[in-house]
Design an enzyme around this catalytic site. Structure first.
Site, PDB file in Angstrom:
ATOM      1  CB  ALA A 212     -22.651 -23.803 -17.441  1.00 31.49           C
ATOM      2  CB  THR A 344     -67.870  -0.367   5.673  1.00 29.65           C
ATOM      3  OG1 THR A 344     -66.623  -0.009   5.059  1.00 29.65           O
ATOM      4  CG2 THR A 344     -67.620  -0.758   7.127  1.00 29.65           C
ATOM      5  CG  LEU A 417      -6.589 -31.163  13.348  1.00 27.52           C
ATOM      6  CD1 LEU A 417      -7.149 -30.006  14.172  1.00 27.52           C
ATOM      7  CD2 LEU A 417      -6.551 -32.438  14.179  1.00 27.52           C
ATOM      8  N   GLY A 420      -8.786 -30.092   2.159  1.00 25.75           N
ATOM      9  CA  GLY A 420      -9.817 -29.663   1.220  1.00 25.75           C
ATOM     10  C   GLY A 420      -9.183 -29.026   0.011  1.00 25.75           C
ATOM     11  N   GLY A 421     -10.032 -28.552  -0.898  1.00 32.35           N
ATOM     12  CA  GLY A 421      -9.512 -27.965  -2.127  1.00 32.35           C
ATOM     13  C   GLY A 421      -8.678 -26.730  -1.885  1.00 32.35           C
ATOM     14  N   GLY A 423      -6.896 -26.018   0.925  1.00 32.79           N
ATOM     15  CA  GLY A 423      -5.688 -26.242   1.711  1.00 32.79           C
ATOM     16  C   GLY A 423      -5.905 -27.269   2.802  1.00 32.79           C
ATOM     17  CG  ASP A 535     -20.954 -24.770   3.447  1.00 35.62           C
ATOM     18  OD1 ASP A 535     -21.668 -25.580   2.818  1.00 35.62           O
ATOM     19  OD2 ASP A 535     -19.719 -24.848   3.477  1.00 35.62           O
ATOM     20  CE  LYS A 537     -19.912 -28.732   3.739  1.00 39.27           C
ATOM     21  NZ  LYS A 537     -19.492 -28.812   2.327  1.00 39.27           N
ATOM     22  CG  ASN A 540     -18.750 -26.881   7.174  1.00 43.23           C
ATOM     23  OD1 ASN A 540     -17.630 -27.342   6.989  1.00 43.23           O
ATOM     24  ND2 ASN A 540     -19.405 -26.214   6.248  1.00 43.23           N
ATOM     25  CG  ASP A 553     -15.559 -23.895   5.989  1.00 37.69           C
ATOM     26  OD1 ASP A 553     -15.472 -22.742   5.529  1.00 37.69           O
ATOM     27  OD2 ASP A 553     -15.230 -24.897   5.335  1.00 37.69           O
ATOM     28  CB  THR A 572     -23.194 -28.534   0.565  1.00 38.03           C
ATOM     29  OG1 THR A 572     -22.007 -27.997   1.175  1.00 38.03           O
ATOM     30  CG2 THR A 572     -22.946 -29.983   0.207  1.00 38.03           C
TER      31      THR A 572
END
Length: 721
Positions: A212, A344, A417, A420-421, A423, A535, A537, A540, A553, A572
């Site tokens: 947290a 020196t 296509l 996700g969270g 949309g 991001d 991965k 993406n 993305d 991620t």
């Protein structure tokens, strides 16, 4: 029988001869019969073994067929899981090692001004006994994550934590609720439960809730007091302020020291900041020789604390004579950085010892050209004659005019296509021109506000609008209404690289090399503009109609410029670099780390670092890439490159030195790779997608409709979208 074959003494030999000559035929016949029986027994055993081998071969074939059936069923199951429960991770799935989409995580983004303000703000300290301080230190030392903090950070943490008492039966944290505090138990006992089942108990000197303090998240377990007691606590903002404070102060102090050295005055700030990162603090005992006259050396020193005495011999046989004393801010040995390494004079640690900032010639030359001038092509994405670079201003203006009059109502949805969270992404077609299709990304404004990602969304729009690179998906236009934000994007109907990887299991060297090369070209373009992506991965990465890979993305991308760092925790979990986890501040080097992780995942089918929950994943990452056992299928050169990209120290990662990404392109794993062919799109991609028409969405998974209608948003934060 045994003695006949194995006893070689003369009496036995004579006895056998007499027996044969003197009528011992019965014995001989008996021996011959035994031999025939033995031969028959051996033949029978041989036949049994052949039958068994044949049976084993049949069973192995059946097993292979069943394994293939299981793999096919798992692939189908993965498809349904990714469609019905995007991003959901549960124990059963983790146990079966099936592939699921990895979810990006982000803390609230912070501007540089806010970061500097937080770092400068005085933290409230709470008095505590020496016993309490020792309890907190012991808990930090015993915690897999917190034990990685620097001593100065631990000291600050101890001072800022405040006390709280708890009663028997009191809930300290509840599973599923949002959390923002780290706790350390001083006295008392607590039980830990998850899904109603007890996982264990905790007592004094135990720290918990550390996830947290990295970013806003829900608690993964419940902690309930089983007795009265006391604990110490700190919230996320204070923790992150301590982390940033330490990093910013150290960086600025090192930069100030370096800027005071005349021989370094012409070094560009971004190069100098990298040298500041590799400076190491070294303590020298009183009377210890730091530099000895006549010796050869390659090390440069800046005095941070204490004093040093400089002595010098007039000749080889004379005694050293005192020259002068030097204090904080003094430097010596700078000629060693340029190759003049014959010392020196003597430099000796003064009374009470001293602390020096140290860098050697190798560390210095990693970031600086031999003539101490910036390499102007350092961040260049490719030679100007190639086609990857920015479009001409005329072409960009023409493209903008082309979409100026396009309205949301001009677009017809053909298929989904992705989901996700935030949309969905829809395949859309111009109602006035059915020959052209696009991807329309729609984002729920309510979700953006709830997760405090407004700055990230605005940054995504700006960066994508300004990016004109053939390895990056184009953004043509944006729209908005009361419920959604919309982005009209270039469509890549070859599908996600993630989907192909899921169905194939893993890629060979050639396929991996091509797709990683596409990412390197995209990174080269972004980094040349001072943009960190953060991001990377397979989810993406999209394939266009020819099979070329494109980056999509940009929600976590940020323009940081050169010689600057940013402190927002985002990415991620399986892909985030150690410096992001430890809140040390990060820059382009975080992208090089993720490039190594991508290579590993494409070659094996799964990322090298993965735990049952994000915190366990982070703790595995902090142990380092050397703790990971590489499978044999990863070739020696690929292994070597991954290790060089995933160095714990960001400044040591391949790609971060003075030659930039060119060092990665010149690595042995890329020997013979046709970079010019890639940039000019003349290279044959290893995966060529099957696309029947400009409305063919068959390379994407099927997704159910989203019946949820989000509420209107009237906050007005998106007025410039």
């Amino acid at each position: 029988m045994f003695k006949f074959f194995h006893n070689s003494n003369s009496s036995s030999s004579s006895s056998v001869q007499n027996s044969t000559a003197g009528g011992g035929g019965d014995s001989n016949n008996s021996n011959m019969g035994s031999l025939r029986q033995l031969e028959q027994a051996l033949l029978q055993k041989d036949n049994e073994i052949k039958k068994r081998d044949s049976r084993i071969a049949i069973l192995e074939q059946e097993l292979k067929k069943k394994d293939e059936t299981i793999r096919n069923l798992n692939r189908e199951l993965d498809k349904y899981r990714s469609v019905l429960n995007p991003g959901q991770k549960d124990g059963a799935v983790a146990a079966s090692k099936t592939r699921q989409r990895m979810q990006g995580i982000s803390a609230e983004p912070q501007s540089l001004s806010k970061t500097q303000a937080l770092a400068a703000a005085p933290l409230k300290r709470h008095s505590k006994s020496s016993k309490a301080k020792e309890v907190i230190r012991a808990a930090i030392k015993d915690n897999d994550f917190l034990k990685n903090l620097e001593s100065q950070q631990v000291s600050e943490l101890v001072e800022v934590m405040y006390q709280k008492e708890f009663k028997k039966g009191e809930y300290i944290i509840r599973e599923g609720e949002p959390g923002s505090h780290l706790y350390v138990i001083e006295d008392g006992q607590c039980e830990v439960t998850k899904d109603g089942k007890q996982l264990g108990t905790m007592g004094a000197k135990k720290a918990f809730g550390e996830l947290a303090i990295l970013y806003n998240c829900t608690r993964t377990a419940t902690v309930r007091a089983t007795s009265t007691g006391k604990l110490w606590s700190i919230d996320r903002q204070n923790f992150q302020t301590i982390m940033m404070n330490t990093g910013i102060k150290r960086q600025q102090e090192h930069m100030d020291f370096l800027l005071s050295v005349p021989v370094l005055k012409d070094i560009p700030e971004d190069s100098l900041s990298k040298i500041a990162d590799v400076l190491e603090e070294t303590f020298y005992e009183e009377g210890e020789y730091i530099i000895r006259q006549g010796a050869r050396g390659d090390t440069f020193f800046i005095l941070k604390k204490g004093t040093v005495d400089v002595t010098q011999r007039a000749s080889v046989h004379s005694d050293p004579q005192f020259v002068r004393s030097l204090g904080k801010g003094a430097y010596f040995g700078e000629k060693a950085l340029l190759g003049e390494d014959l010392r020196t004079a003597n430099v000796i640690a003064g009374k009470g010892g001293c602390t020096c900032l140290v860098v050697d010639r190798e560390g210095f030359s990693m970031f600086i050209e031999s003539d101490i001038k910036k390499d102007d092509d350092k961040y260049s994405d490719q030679p100007k004659k190639l086609s990857t670079g920015p479009k001409s201003p005329t072409a960009i203006a023409k493209e903008a005019d082309e979409f100026a009059d396009v309205k949301l109502t001009d677009l017809n949805v053909i298929a989904t296509l992705g989901v996700g969270g935030f949309g969905r992404v829809e395949l859309v077609q111009f109602s006035k021109d059915n020959k052209r299709t696009f991807a329309l990304k729609q984002l729920k404004k309510k979700h953006i506000v709830e997760t405090r990602q407004q700055d990230h969304i605005m940054s995504e729009k700006k960066i994508m609008y300004e990016s004109h690179c053939q390895f990056i998906v184009r953004l043509y236009k944006t729209f908005k209404d009361r419920k959604y934000l919309y982005m009209l994007l270039e469509v890549c109907l070859g599908g996600e690289l993630w989907t192909i990887l899921r169905d194939r299991g893993s890629f060979d060297d050639n396929t991996t090399r091509f797709n990683v090369a596409c990412v390197i070209e995209a990174f080269s373009y972004l980094h040349s503009k001072g943009i960190v992506y953060r991001d990377l991965k397979p989810e993406n990465l999209l394939l266009d109609e020819k099979g070329y890979c494109k980056l999509v993305d940009f929600g976590f991308a940020k323009k940081i410029g050169f010689g600057r760092k940013t402190w927002t925790f985002c990415g991620t979990p399986e892909y985030v670099a150690p410096e992001i986890i430890l809140n040390k501040g990060h820059d382009f080097a975080a992208d090089y780390w993720s490039l190594g992780i991508l290579m590993y995942e494409l070659l094996t089918g799964s990322p090298p670092f993965s735990g049952s929950d994000p915190m366990k994943t982070y703790n595995i990452i902090l142990k380092g890439i050397d703790m990971i056992e590489f499978p044999r299928k990863i070739t020696r050169n690929a292994h070597n490159l991954i290790k060089k990209l995933c160095k714990d120290n960001p400044s040591e990662r391949l790609g971060y030195q003075k030659n930039g990404l060119k060092d990665i392109q010149k690595h042995k794993w890329f020997d013979g790779f046709n970079w010019d062919g890639l940039r000019n799109r003349k290279l044959q991609p290893p995966i060529i997608p099957k696309i029947k028409s400009n409305t063919d969405a068959s390379n994407f998974d099927d997704y159910p409709k989203d019946d949820e209608i989000p509420p209107d948003d009237h906050t007005g934060w998106d007025k410039d979208f």
